[in-house]
Design a protein around this motif. Structure first.
Motif, PDB file in Angstrom:
ATOM      1  N   PRO A  71     -13.574 -16.185  10.899  1.00  0.00           N
ATOM      2  CA  PRO A  71     -13.887 -14.831  11.542  1.00  0.00           C
ATOM      3  C   PRO A  71     -12.992 -13.524  10.982  1.00  0.00           C
ATOM      4  O   PRO A  71     -12.546 -12.576  11.910  1.00  0.00           O
ATOM      5  N   ARG A  72     -12.546 -13.783   9.808  1.00  0.00           N
ATOM      6  CA  ARG A  72     -11.848 -12.336   8.982  1.00  0.00           C
ATOM      7  C   ARG A  72     -10.630 -12.227   9.862  1.00  0.00           C
ATOM      8  O   ARG A  72     -10.252 -11.161  10.240  1.00  0.00           O
ATOM      9  N   ALA A  73      -9.683 -13.112   9.908  1.00  0.00           N
ATOM     10  CA  ALA A  73      -8.626 -13.011  10.960  1.00  0.00           C
ATOM     11  C   ALA A  73      -7.430 -12.373  10.171  1.00  0.00           C
ATOM     12  O   ALA A  73      -7.329 -12.276   8.864  1.00  0.00           O
ATOM     13  N   LEU A  74      -6.638 -11.323  10.787  1.00  0.00           N
ATOM     14  CA  LEU A  74      -5.572 -10.865  10.490  1.00  0.00           C
ATOM     15  C   LEU A  74      -4.280 -11.897   9.936  1.00  0.00           C
ATOM     16  O   LEU A  74      -4.014 -12.759  10.867  1.00  0.00           O
ATOM     17  N   VAL A  75      -3.995 -11.692   9.037  1.00  0.00           N
ATOM     18  CA  VAL A  75      -2.914 -12.674   8.309  1.00  0.00           C
ATOM     19  C   VAL A  75      -1.477 -12.056   8.366  1.00  0.00           C
ATOM     20  O   VAL A  75      -0.338 -12.535   8.740  1.00  0.00           O
ATOM     21  N   ALA A  76      -1.432 -10.863   8.142  1.00  0.00           N
ATOM     22  CA  ALA A  76      -0.187 -10.290   7.871  1.00  0.00           C
ATOM     23  C   ALA A  76      -0.362  -8.514   7.901  1.00  0.00           C
ATOM     24  O   ALA A  76      -1.453  -8.200   7.509  1.00  0.00           O
ATOM     25  N   ALA A  77       0.717  -7.690   8.347  1.00  0.00           N
ATOM     26  CA  ALA A  77       0.932  -6.427   8.306  1.00  0.00           C
ATOM     27  C   ALA A  77       2.039  -5.765   8.375  1.00  0.00           C
ATOM     28  O   ALA A  77       3.022  -6.222   8.734  1.00  0.00           O
ATOM     29  N   GLY A  78       2.123  -4.565   7.633  1.00  0.00           N
ATOM     30  CA  GLY A  78       3.164  -3.738   7.630  1.00  0.00           C
ATOM     31  C   GLY A  78       2.951  -2.467   7.357  1.00  0.00           C
ATOM     32  O   GLY A  78       1.960  -1.964   7.173  1.00  0.00           O
ATOM     33  N   LEU A 195     -12.710  -0.082  13.631  1.00  0.00           N
ATOM     34  CA  LEU A 195     -13.148  -1.261  13.313  1.00  0.00           C
ATOM     35  C   LEU A 195     -12.397  -1.918  12.097  1.00  0.00           C
ATOM     36  O   LEU A 195     -12.538  -1.242  10.982  1.00  0.00           O
ATOM     37  N   LEU A 196     -11.710  -3.029  12.195  1.00  0.00           N
ATOM     38  CA  LEU A 196     -11.249  -3.584  10.932  1.00  0.00           C
ATOM     39  C   LEU A 196     -11.478  -5.134  10.887  1.00  0.00           C
ATOM     40  O   LEU A 196     -11.694  -6.047  11.896  1.00  0.00           O
ATOM     41  N   PRO A 197     -11.684  -5.652   9.642  1.00  0.00           N
ATOM     42  CA  PRO A 197     -11.385  -5.153   8.060  1.00  0.00           C
ATOM     43  C   PRO A 197     -12.375  -4.416   7.544  1.00  0.00           C
ATOM     44  O   PRO A 197     -12.394  -4.109   6.624  1.00  0.00           O
ATOM     45  N   ASP A 198     -13.496  -4.055   8.711  1.00  0.00           N
ATOM     46  CA  ASP A 198     -14.452  -3.327   8.171  1.00  0.00           C
ATOM     47  C   ASP A 198     -14.301  -1.748   7.693  1.00  0.00           C
ATOM     48  O   ASP A 198     -14.984  -0.996   6.623  1.00  0.00           O
ATOM     49  N   ASN A 199     -13.042  -1.310   7.933  1.00  0.00           N
ATOM     50  CA  ASN A 199     -12.653   0.053   7.672  1.00  0.00           C
ATOM     51  C   ASN A 199     -13.623   1.202   8.178  1.00  0.00           C
ATOM     52  O   ASN A 199     -13.962   2.124   7.452  1.00  0.00           O
ATOM     53  N   LEU A 200     -14.150   1.040   9.207  1.00  0.00           N
ATOM     54  CA  LEU A 200     -15.158   1.846   9.883  1.00  0.00           C
ATOM     55  C   LEU A 200     -14.914   2.378  11.307  1.00  0.00           C
ATOM     56  O   LEU A 200     -14.404   1.694  11.893  1.00  0.00           O
ATOM     57  N   LEU A 201     -15.276   3.704  11.353  1.00  0.00           N
ATOM     58  CA  LEU A 201     -15.221   4.175  12.606  1.00  0.00           C
ATOM     59  C   LEU A 201     -16.284   3.907  13.430  1.00  0.00           C
ATOM     60  O   LEU A 201     -17.482   3.807  13.021  1.00  0.00           O
ATOM     61  N   GLU A 202     -16.275   3.171  14.806  1.00  0.00           N
ATOM     62  CA  GLU A 202     -17.503   2.711  15.530  1.00  0.00           C
ATOM     63  C   GLU A 202     -18.392   3.792  15.823  1.00  0.00           C
ATOM     64  O   GLU A 202     -18.087   5.030  16.313  1.00  0.00           O
ATOM     65  N   ILE A 203     -19.721   3.617  15.608  1.00  0.00           N
ATOM     66  CA  ILE A 203     -20.662   4.491  15.881  1.00  0.00           C
ATOM     67  C   ILE A 203     -21.633   4.018  17.235  1.00  0.00           C
ATOM     68  O   ILE A 203     -22.077   2.955  17.110  1.00  0.00           O
ATOM     69  N   PRO A 204     -21.664   4.542  18.318  1.00  0.00           N
ATOM     70  CA  PRO A 204     -22.188   4.137  19.586  1.00  0.00           C
ATOM     71  C   PRO A 204     -23.798   4.138  19.628  1.00  0.00           C
ATOM     72  O   PRO A 204     -24.021   5.087  18.913  1.00  0.00           O
TER      73      PRO A 204
END
Length: 355
Positions: A71-78, A195-204
């Motif tokens: 499910p394209r999980a977050l692994v780490a961030a900084g 929306l991540l990791p798609d790197n998009l702003l949601e379009i309603p």
């Protein structure tokens, strides 16, 4: 006894070899390795602050690593920031280096910095914010790994207006100034709209009424207002000083109400023959544009020309200038025009057009 000492020593060495363990996919027996980041072309373009949106020293970015598999999980961030020389990235004070197991990752870079929610798959971008982001897929090796991130792209859209009088009408006008422009059908701000990791702003969806609002361009400093000019070209040119940054939207109805104050030069020069010299009046252009979408990273210029017996409405779209080098990219501009005939400058002019 020697055997026990040898086993204990080996355990200590193994623990030291594991270095720092962070959330990961458990590859390579759970070992993790440090990763460092820079932006493509950073050395060449950031030092001189090229481009109106160039990153500058002290700007902060969030960089997050995701498993590219569902499910394209977050692994780490900084959190990282542009260094004092504006030619590279460094960790924000107090932040630890990112450590990852061997494997392939989608690295998302985003600014302004984000507080990630929903297991790391959402951020929040406010109205009017020039959010930037990129996704770079890279392989993490069994060693310290440098990753060159793709240049950041604009995630929002921008719009601007130019409102002016065409030459044949100039003799009838003493002054012409835009007061406000109200634009309807714009996407409203919302929590978790990045929306991540798609790197998009949601379009309603267009039917979600609570997700849309009306924005206003106006105020004493919103437009530069030119004078009558030489008569060889348009006069009283009202130019929006700063483009309005808006959320992308799906194709739907876009309404613009342009309020202009006009001072007549002399009654004899007007079509109607009414009014007196120096009289000021207000007119409104109600422009309804059907099926107009705003795409991420695009700029939309609306040019409104008031003629003797018509109003012409031009919409020009082009790519936003990039962060990389401040130059225009893409296939160039594309313009759609619409013209409406009017008998005179009425208090209300209605324009209905389809893109």
């Amino acid at each position: 006894m020697k055997g026990l000492f040898y086993i204990g020593l080996m355990l200590l060495l193994l623990l030291a070899g594991c270095d720092k363990v962070d959330a990961g996919r458990g590859e390579d027996d759970g070992r993790v390795y440090p990763v460092s980041f820079t932006l493509a072309g950073f050395m060449e373009t950031r030092a001189d602050g090229d481009g109106e949106n160039a990153l500058k020293a002290g700007d902060t970015l969030m960089i997050a690593a995701y498993d590219p598999n569902p499910p394209r999980a977050l692994v780490a961030a900084g959190q990282y920031k542009v260094n004092s020389s504006a030619n590279g990235l460094e960790l924000v004070s107090g932040q630890d280096s990112m450590y990852l197991p061997v494997g392939t990752y989608d690295f998302c870079a985003m600014t302004p910095k984000q507080t990630l929610t929903g297991n790391g798959n959402y951020g929040t971008v406010g109205q009017g914010v020039d959010a930037l982001g990129s996704v770079t897929q890279a392989q993490m090796g069994a060693t310290s790994t440098p990753v060159v991130l793709k240049d950041l792209d604009h995630l929002a859209s921008q719009i601007s207006f130019i409102v002016q009088v065409v030459p044949q009408k100039l003799d009838s006008v003493a002054s012409f100034a835009v007061q406000t422009i109200e634009i309807g059908g714009m996407v409203a701000s919302k929590e978790n709209n990045y929306l991540l990791p798609d790197n998009l702003l949601e379009i309603p969806e267009t039917g979600a009424a609570d997700r849309f609002e009306t924005l206003t361009i106006g105020g004493t400093d919103a437009f530069t207002t030119g004078d009558k000019g030489t008569g060889a070209g348009p006069g009283f040119i009202n130019t929006q000083k700063t483009p309005l940054i808006v959320f992308p939207k799906a194709a739907s109805t876009f309404n613009a109400v342009i309020e202009v104050k006009i001072k007549k030069a002399q009654a004899a020069a007007l079509d109607t023959g009414s009014g007196t010299e120096g009289e000021e009046e207000t007119i409104n252009l109600n422009a309804k544009i059907n099926r107009l979408a705003f795409e991420p990273g695009k700029r939309y210029k609306f040019e409104v020309n008031y003629g003797w017996d018509y109003v012409r409405f031009d919409i020009t779209t082009a790519d936003w200038t990039t962060v990389k080098d401040g130059s225009q990219v893409g296939d160039g501009e594309q313009t759609v025009s619409h013209e409406i005939k009017i008998g005179q400058w009425d208090d209300d002019i209605n324009l209905d057009m389809t893109i």
